[in-house]
Design an enzyme around this catalytic site. Structure first.
Site, short mmCIF file in Angstrom:
data_model
loop_
_atom_site.label_atom_id
_atom_site.label_comp_id
_atom_site.label_asym_id
_atom_site.label_seq_id
_atom_site.Cartn_x
_atom_site.Cartn_y
_atom_site.Cartn_z
N GLU A 138 -30.94 76.09 -25.49
CA GLU A 138 -29.97 75.05 -25.13
C GLU A 138 -28.68 75.70 -24.67
O GLU A 138 -28.27 76.71 -25.27
CB GLU A 138 -29.70 74.15 -26.34
CG GLU A 138 -30.95 73.38 -26.75
CD GLU A 138 -30.73 72.41 -27.91
OE1 GLU A 138 -29.57 72.18 -28.30
OE2 GLU A 138 -31.73 71.86 -28.41
N HIS A 189 -29.61 66.92 -26.39
CA HIS A 189 -29.33 67.06 -27.84
C HIS A 189 -28.30 66.03 -28.31
O HIS A 189 -27.21 66.38 -28.80
CB HIS A 189 -28.86 68.49 -28.16
CG HIS A 189 -29.10 68.87 -29.61
ND1 HIS A 189 -29.43 70.15 -29.99
CD2 HIS A 189 -29.06 68.14 -30.76
CE1 HIS A 189 -29.57 70.19 -31.32
NE2 HIS A 189 -29.34 68.98 -31.81
N1 LIG Z 1 -31.50 65.97 -32.58
C1 LIG Z 1 -30.48 66.01 -33.38
O1 LIG Z 1 -29.33 65.89 -32.97
C2 LIG Z 1 -30.70 66.17 -34.83
C3 LIG Z 1 -31.78 66.88 -35.28
N2 LIG Z 1 -31.96 67.05 -36.63
C4 LIG Z 1 -33.11 67.82 -37.07
O2 LIG Z 1 -34.07 66.96 -37.68
C5 LIG Z 1 -34.85 67.69 -38.60
C6 LIG Z 1 -35.12 66.88 -39.85
O3 LIG Z 1 -33.91 66.57 -40.49
P1 LIG Z 1 -33.89 65.82 -41.93
O4 LIG Z 1 -34.87 64.72 -41.95
O5 LIG Z 1 -32.48 65.54 -42.21
O6 LIG Z 1 -34.39 67.00 -42.84
P2 LIG Z 1 -35.15 66.89 -44.24
O7 LIG Z 1 -35.03 68.21 -44.86
O8 LIG Z 1 -34.71 65.70 -44.99
O9 LIG Z 1 -36.67 66.66 -43.80
C7 LIG Z 1 -37.47 67.63 -43.20
C8 LIG Z 1 -38.89 67.40 -43.67
O10 LIG Z 1 -39.72 68.29 -42.95
C9 LIG Z 1 -40.76 68.67 -43.85
N3 LIG Z 1 -41.41 69.89 -43.40
C10 LIG Z 1 -41.00 71.17 -43.52
N4 LIG Z 1 -41.91 72.00 -42.98
C11 LIG Z 1 -42.91 71.22 -42.50
C12 LIG Z 1 -44.13 71.50 -41.84
N5 LIG Z 1 -44.50 72.76 -41.57
N6 LIG Z 1 -44.90 70.46 -41.47
C13 LIG Z 1 -44.53 69.18 -41.75
N7 LIG Z 1 -43.40 68.86 -42.40
C14 LIG Z 1 -42.59 69.87 -42.76
C15 LIG Z 1 -40.05 68.82 -45.17
O11 LIG Z 1 -40.95 68.73 -46.27
C16 LIG Z 1 -39.09 67.66 -45.16
O12 LIG Z 1 -39.64 66.53 -45.80
C17 LIG Z 1 -34.09 69.00 -38.83
O13 LIG Z 1 -34.73 70.03 -38.13
C18 LIG Z 1 -32.76 68.77 -38.19
O14 LIG Z 1 -32.18 69.92 -37.73
C19 LIG Z 1 -31.13 66.49 -37.54
C20 LIG Z 1 -30.06 65.75 -37.14
C21 LIG Z 1 -29.75 65.57 -35.74
O1 LIG Z 2 -24.16 68.86 -33.80
C1 LIG Z 2 -25.00 68.19 -33.21
O2 LIG Z 2 -24.73 67.27 -32.43
C2 LIG Z 2 -26.46 68.50 -33.47
C3 LIG Z 2 -26.94 67.87 -34.71
C4 LIG Z 2 -28.18 68.50 -35.18
O3 LIG Z 2 -29.02 68.90 -34.44
C5 LIG Z 2 -28.36 68.66 -36.63
O4 LIG Z 2 -27.55 68.11 -37.38
O5 LIG Z 2 -29.29 69.36 -37.02
#
Ligand SMILES: NC(=O)C1=CN([C@@H]2O[C@H](COP(=O)(O)OP(=O)(O)OC[C@H]3O[C@@H](n4cnc5c(N)ncnc54)[C@H](O)[C@@H]3O)[C@@H](O)[C@H]2O)C=CC1
Ligand SMILES: O=C(O)CCC(=O)C(=O)O
Length: 528
Positions: free
Chosen positions: A259, A279
């Site tokens: 990115e 993103h």
């Molecule tokens: N696009 C964006 O702007 C954003 C992206 N994210 C991303 O979203 C993802 C999830 O965030 P949250 O739900 O807050 O995290 P979380 O930690 O609450 O959930 C992640 C889940 O993934 C599971 N996991 C781990 N390894 C795995 C595998 N090999 N196969 C299947 N499941 C697996 C874990 O057991 C956990 O339940 C993170 O990678 C985070 O960085 C989060 C916020 C914003």
């Molecule tokens: O800062 C951002 O907008 C990205 C958020 C994100 O990917 C995360 O919280 O993991």
């Protein structure tokens, strides 16, 4: 005044909090080299996903105490390098959950109804109602990979929309899935059965390229895939091929292996069944305010010497634990510090024994605090709760924990630290009194009852007349004032220990003179 560097756009609510305690410099768009050049001036760094904090930057951050990631994923920070240097890494685990979940849902709906494509067609003057016939989500199977905070919210909304939700998450129990009306499955079955698939798992060495050509080819021909989690979990070349050859129905991505997305990305050659956003998952006003406040408060607290509530690299030490165990942690640290100054030689192993009420407390934080104390004479303020275990491991110090529910001597229980060094074994024991005061209750099994004070002198000597007088006059000659004194012995005229709390440090020539007194076998000047 401390200095905080903010190197990505952060909501002003966070900047306001930091400005109360620090000078805040906002420097956006720094190159890696520029960041490396200036980071040495700062105690804290606050970032979003834009700044890559590699080990070189962490090494150059000689004053760095904390890195705050205003978001969830810390994959843009070299956390092991930060841990090694004792730099706390904090994030905001829940501040953008809803924003990211809603973005994934928006992408699912955009995919099912061709919304971006229809928009482009309409603004170009066309009125094409046949080309953009979509599908309903109702009664379709949604496969959620990663049923954590974001995945669970997506599952909840999808259930409410009448979707049949299945999930793959090896760390979620069947009971939890049942509560959420989600059926757990293997990843292979999920990719085979689902009409829509959404990813909500972190990028780790295990999840890198998890969705590869094989998994993509097992999907239904019209199935659609959303990735609002992390780039690199899907093999982008394989995805571009699967889309171009209509192996799958479509995909929507918010995150990329690199990115910003590079001009030569294979994804940019996909014809029409791909939706891309830059993103934006966490980009809502609400989420940005939440994460900025959450992380700024933690940076402020750490700079004020308080614990952080969401440190990703302090195992087992949440703010609640730190708070409830404060005197116990202080005792563990004091005993570690004392042991390091009275034990002879290179320590190879320690045994941390939690007795009575102490055995009810989580042992890990107490062990970490003991190690912090043990290593602080050698490493000064380079050692902290973050790197204590790692530094001990690196020095070949092994740790044994013992729990003993019986505690005959102290109502509040006690903590005993035994050190095993090349020159012998030593032990120190202490307790926390009802009013939170610390007491050292034995040293090398000799009973004593002293509170740790800034400067102390510990001796091992033969219990015989005149020895205390000689020691007192030696200290007097060197103008060292004695505040309190105690002797512990097991038998009359046998071996004994003497503990003195003193108002001044002991100069090395005085220690040499003390050791020359007949009957004194050991003397240790201890500083707390
Ligand atoms: N696009 C964006 O702007 C954003 C992206 N994210 C991303 O979203 C993802 C999830 O965030 P949250 O739900 O807050 O995290 P979380 O930690 O609450 O959930 C992640 C889940 O993934 C599971 N996991 C781990 N390894 C795995 C595998 N090999 N196969 C299947 N499941 C697996 C874990 O057991 C956990 O339940 C993170 O990678 C985070 O960085 C989060 C916020 C914003
Ligand atoms: O800062 C951002 O907008 C990205 C958020 C994100 O990917 C995360 O919280 O993991």
């Amino acid at each position: 005044m401390t200095k905080v560097l903010v190197s990505d756009p952060i909501d002003h609510a966070g900047i306001d909090i930091l400005s109360q305690v620090s000078q805040v410099d906002q420097r956006l768009g720094l190159s890696s080299n520029q960041l490396k050049e200036i980071i040495g001036d700062y105690e804290a760094l606050m970032i979003r996903s834009g700044t890559q904090v590699n080990s070189e930057i962490i090494e150059a951050g000689v004053n760095l105490k904390i890195i705050g990631r205003a978001g969830v994923g810390v994959d843009n920070v070299d956390v092991p390098a930060a841990t090694k240097r004792g730099v706390i890494v904090v994030n905001s685990p829940g501040g953008n959950t809803i924003a990211a979940a809603e973005h994934a849902l928006a992408l699912l709906l955009s995919l099912s109804r061709n919304i971006p494509q229809a928009h482009l067609s309409t603004i170009s003057g066309k009125w094409d109602r046949k080309k953009f016939v979509g599908n309903e989500l109702y009664k379709k199977i949604l496969g959620v990979v990663g049923l954590g905070k974001i995945g669970s919210h997506v599952a909840k909304v999808a259930n409410a929309m009448g979707m049949d939700v299945m999930a793959f998450d090896p760390f979620v129990s069947a009971e939890r899935a049942l509560q959420m009306q989600v059926r757990l499955s293997s990843i292979d079955d999920l990719f085979k059965e689902a009409d829509f698939i959404t990813l909500h798992l972190p990028r780790t060495s295990e999840t890198e390229n998890l969705v590869d050509a094989k998994l993509l080819s097992s999907m239904k021909q019209n199935a659609r895939l959303v990735n609002c989690a992390r780039g690199g979990i899907i093999d982008e070349t394989a995805l571009a091929e699967a889309l171009n050859s209509n192996v799958i129905g479509g995909a929507a991505l918010d995150v990329y292996s690199q990115e910003p997305l590079k001009n030569d990305s294979p994804l940019l050659n996909v014809k029409n069944n791909l939706i891309l956003t830059p993103h934006l998952g966490a980009s809502t006003a609400e989420a940005q305010q939440n994460v900025a406040i959450d992380v700024a408060e933690q940076i402020r607290d750490v700079l004020l010497g308080l614990p952080a509530r969401s440190a990703v690299n302090i195992p087992g030490l949440s703010a609640e634990i730190m708070d409830s165990l404060k005197p116990h942690l202080q005792l563990a640290e004091s005993l570690g510090l004392l042991a390091s100054q009275v034990s002879g030689g290179q320590i190879q192993k320690i045994e941390v024994k939690l007795q009575g009420e102490f055995s009810q407390h989580p042992s890990q934080p107490l062990v970490i605090a003991t190690l912090k104390g043990l290593l602080s004479s050698a490493l000064g303020n380079r050692i902290n709760y973050v790197n204590a275990s790692l530094e001990a491991q690196g020095r070949g110090i092994s740790v044994e924990e013992v729990k003993d529910e019986a505690s005959p001597d102290f109502p509040g229980g006690s903590l005993q630290l035994r050190t095993f060094a090349d020159k012998g074994t030593n032990s120190v024991t202490g307790t926390v009194l009802a009013d939170g005061e610390l007491r050292i209750s034995s040293i090398d099994e000799f009973p004593i009852n002293v509170s740790p004070s800034r400067y102390m002198l510990f001796t091992r000597h033969r219990d015989m007349p005149g020895i205390i007088g000689k020691l007192g006059s030696l200290l007097g000659t060197h103008n060292v004032n004695i505040a309190a004194m105690q002797v512990g012995r097991r038998i009359v005229r046998g071996e004994a220990v003497m503990v003195l709390s003193i108002d001044d440090p002991i100069p090395s020539e005085l220690l040499t003179s003390i050791l020359a007194v007949e009957g004194i076998n050991q003397a240790h000047a201890v500083t707390f």
